[in-house]
Write a protein that holds these residues in place. Structure first.
Motif, short mmCIF file in Angstrom:
data_model
loop_
_atom_site.label_atom_id
_atom_site.label_comp_id
_atom_site.label_asym_id
_atom_site.label_seq_id
_atom_site.Cartn_x
_atom_site.Cartn_y
_atom_site.Cartn_z
N ILE A 1 0.83 -1.20 0.04
CA ILE A 1 0.07 0.07 0.10
C ILE A 1 0.89 1.29 0.11
CG2 ILE A 1 -1.54 1.35 1.30
CD1 ILE A 1 -2.97 -1.23 2.26
N THR A 2 1.99 1.11 0.60
CA THR A 2 2.77 2.48 0.89
C THR A 2 3.47 2.73 -0.44
OG1 THR A 2 3.14 1.99 3.15
CG2 THR A 2 4.83 3.22 1.92
N ARG A 3 3.97 1.80 -1.21
CA ARG A 3 4.65 1.61 -2.40
C ARG A 3 3.42 2.34 -3.51
NH1 ARG A 3 3.45 0.05 -7.53
NH2 ARG A 3 5.26 0.51 -8.77
N ASP A 4 2.41 1.70 -3.44
CA ASP A 4 1.28 2.41 -4.39
C ASP A 4 1.32 3.90 -4.07
OD1 ASP A 4 1.16 -0.28 -5.44
OD2 ASP A 4 -0.77 -0.67 -4.45
N ASN A 5 1.01 4.23 -3.08
CA ASN A 5 0.69 5.65 -2.57
C ASN A 5 2.07 6.55 -2.92
OD1 ASN A 5 -1.85 5.07 -1.60
ND2 ASN A 5 -1.07 4.83 0.64
N VAL A 6 3.17 5.98 -2.80
CA VAL A 6 4.39 6.67 -3.09
C VAL A 6 4.41 7.05 -4.63
CG1 VAL A 6 6.97 6.75 -3.18
CG2 VAL A 6 5.74 6.27 -1.01
N GLN A 7 4.14 5.99 -5.45
CA GLN A 7 4.03 5.88 -6.88
C GLN A 7 3.15 7.02 -7.21
OE1 GLN A 7 6.18 3.95 -8.83
NE2 GLN A 7 5.41 5.52 -10.25
N LEU A 8 2.01 7.03 -6.61
CA LEU A 8 0.87 8.27 -7.22
C LEU A 8 1.49 9.73 -6.99
CD1 LEU A 8 -2.37 6.63 -5.67
CD2 LEU A 8 -1.78 6.98 -8.17
#
Length: 348
Positions: free
Chosen positions: A60-67
């Motif tokens: 989840i953290t990886r996806d949010n940082v990617q956004l």
């Protein structure tokens, strides 16, 4: 062909390690690029948390940082020295502060004077050429002090000064006095910036000796004795300094006066003894009478409960004996069945 297939398979395996830059969310995340903040309103899945909590939260953290990074790449850029940086927009999220925003720094006394007179501050050079030493000398630091020692290895003794006085030590004392004076001025600037009242000081050296400071120093010196200045002689038409820091040292003010007085010690002790011996206690008659009544009432109640019962005639024990050995009338003197007869002591 086999070689090509192996290369393609290897490249596919390498690509599987990296996730795509596109991220799909059920609810759109709120992104504030100005503060580099992203808020994810989507709910967490309880099954994934129970099975593998760490990997699930990392994904989840990886996806949010990617956004967030995707949004940063859409911002305009500029070159700063040899780097290309993104120009962040003003933040839209108001973050609370634990303390208030610091205000502008208060100007010192010299800064105010320089602003009024239009004096501009000049940048000092790190090194200055000294013609006496014939070399470049730093303007500050320990090397500056070493250069001063080399330059002034001998000092001239003036005619009006004691020839046995150490001129090197005198110069050191003047320098220390100047440092102390600058420290006092620095503390005053801090107090002035905080809008507080600071006590005045006395004599600060020959350079700062004004009539007000000399008067303050004299008042403080006189009131600094053990007797709080009671036995200090006064000069004709002498004035006392006024202001914060001096009032507390003047006798008769907030400072506690000394026990020393002009009266001899023997007379003072005799007056103290007389005042103690002649002191009469204050008696409240009404309170004493009410207290005595209360004590007597308590005593009567205690005697009525625990003491012997009194009959007519004031005699203890049984009732009167009738003449001729007859029993008294009305059943007096008869005892109940099953009870023993009371035996009293004979009177002598």
């Amino acid at each position: 062909m086999e070689v090509v297939k192996e290369i393609l398979e290897k490249s596919h395996k390498d690509l599987d390690k990296y996730k795509p830059i596109t991220v799909e969310k059920h609810l759109e995340c709120r992104i504030d690029v100005g503060t580099l903040l992203i808020t994810d309103p989507n709910d967490l899945e309880e099954d994934n948390i129970k099975n593998d909590k760490e990997d699930y939260l990392k994904s989840i953290t990886r996806d949010n940082v990617q956004l967030l990074i995707n949004e940063i790449w859409t911002l305009p850029t500029e070159r700063v020295e040899e780097s290309i940086v993104a120009v962040l927009p003003p933040p839209t999220t108001l973050l609370p502060r634990s303390r208030k925003i610091p205000g502008p720094k208060a100007m010192t006394k010299w800064e105010k004077f320089a602003k009024e007179k239009g004096i501009q501050k000049k940048k000092k050079d790190k090194k200055v050429y000294d013609e006496t030493l014939d070399k470049w000398v730093p303007t500050y630091g320990f090397k500056r002090a070493e250069a001063e020692k080399q330059k002034e290895w001998v000092l001239e003794v003036p005619k009006n000064v004691n020839p046995m006085e150490d001129m090197f030590q005198k110069k050191i004392d003047l320098r220390q006095e100047k440092v102390a004076k600058n420290e006092i001025q620095r503390m005053r600037n801090i107090v002035r910036a905080k809008k507080l009242e600071a006590p005045r000081v006395g004599y600060l050296g020959p350079e700062a000796a004004s009539s007000t400071q000399l008067l303050t120093a004299a008042t403080i010196a006189k009131a600094s004795t053990a007797s709080v200045g009671k036995f200090q002689e006064k000069i004709a038409k002498e004035k006392q300094a006024r202001g914060i820091g001096v009032k507390e040292l003047i006798p008769g003010s907030k400072r506690k006066a000394s026990h020393i007085s002009a009266v001899p010690e023997k007379e003072a002790n005799m007056d103290l003894i007389k005042s103690v011996l002649n002191k009469k206690p204050k008696i409240d008659i009404e309170k004493a009478v009410s207290l005595q009544k209360k004590e007597s009432r308590i005593e009567r109640e205690a005697m009525g409960e625990n003491g012997p019962s009194k009959k007519k005639g004031g005699k203890k024990g049984g009732g009167k004996k009738s003449k001729g050995g007859k029993k008294p009338k009305g059943g007096q003197g008869q005892r109940a069945p099953g009870k023993k007869k009371a035996v009293g002591r004979k009177r002598r």
